[in-house]
Scaffold this active site. Structure first.
Site, PDB file in Angstrom:
ATOM      1  N   CYS A  22      48.294 -90.032  71.804  1.00 30.42           N
ATOM      2  CA  CYS A  22      47.624 -89.138  70.850  1.00 30.42           C
ATOM      3  C   CYS A  22      48.644 -88.357  70.011  1.00 30.42           C
ATOM      4  O   CYS A  22      49.280 -87.433  70.512  1.00 30.42           O
ATOM      5  CB  CYS A  22      46.713 -88.186  71.632  1.00 30.42           C
ATOM      6  SG  CYS A  22      45.979 -86.879  70.650  1.00 30.42           S
ATOM      7  N   CYS A  34      48.045 -84.589  69.713  1.00 30.75           N
ATOM      8  CA  CYS A  34      48.362 -83.943  71.002  1.00 30.75           C
ATOM      9  C   CYS A  34      49.852 -83.625  71.067  1.00 30.75           C
ATOM     10  O   CYS A  34      50.244 -82.525  71.482  1.00 30.75           O
ATOM     11  CB  CYS A  34      47.987 -84.855  72.174  1.00 30.75           C
ATOM     12  SG  CYS A  34      46.233 -85.241  72.267  1.00 30.75           S
TER      13      CYS A  34
END
Length: 138
Positions: free
Chosen positions: A64, A67
């Protein structure tokens, strides 16, 4: 000049048995706990219910991008808000925990007090997360 761990950031990561215990803890100034073991997480979560300390769980994944963008921001928040406990959980490693909090998009931040989720932020929204931390940390 690198410190004794070989990094230049000043952040020292400690890990017993190279992370085999499922928990990584940086130094006291800006603590982010990373759980890789369901049993360690459950034990920590149970003990956290006894305190009034705000816990911010950062649900993340290695794949991600947003993230990863939030990781240095979370470390900065941990250094700034030392009365708040910051937790990082990878949804691929602890899927059951992610399901328990109904995490459906990443990054997701669940704010918990006394074992109860009080709010959440979904997405890489630094300002929204900071605002909610400041509301609930009192």
């Amino acid at each position: 000049m690198p410190n004794k761990t070989g990094n230049k950031t000043g952040q020292v990561l400690k890990s017993a048995s190279s992370g085999a215990d499922g928990l990584f803890m940086p130094n006291k100034t800006g603590q982010v706990l990373i759980f890789r073991s369901s049993s360690k997480w459950k034990s920590h979560f149970q003990s956290s219910k006894q305190t009034n300390k705000l816990m911010v769980i950062h649900f993340t994944a290695a794949w991600c991008g947003p993230c990863r963008t939030m990781e240095p921001i979370i470390r900065d928040f941990a250094a700034k808000y030392v009365a708040v406990e910051f937790i990082q959980i990878d949804v691929d490693e602890l899927e059951a925990v992610a399901r328990e909090y109904a995490v459906q998009a990443l990054p997701a931040f669940i704010l918990i007090k006394k074992g109860k989720a009080v709010d959440k932020v979904v997405g890489a929204d630094k300002a929204a997360l900071q605002k909610k931390i400041e509301i609930y940390m009192a």
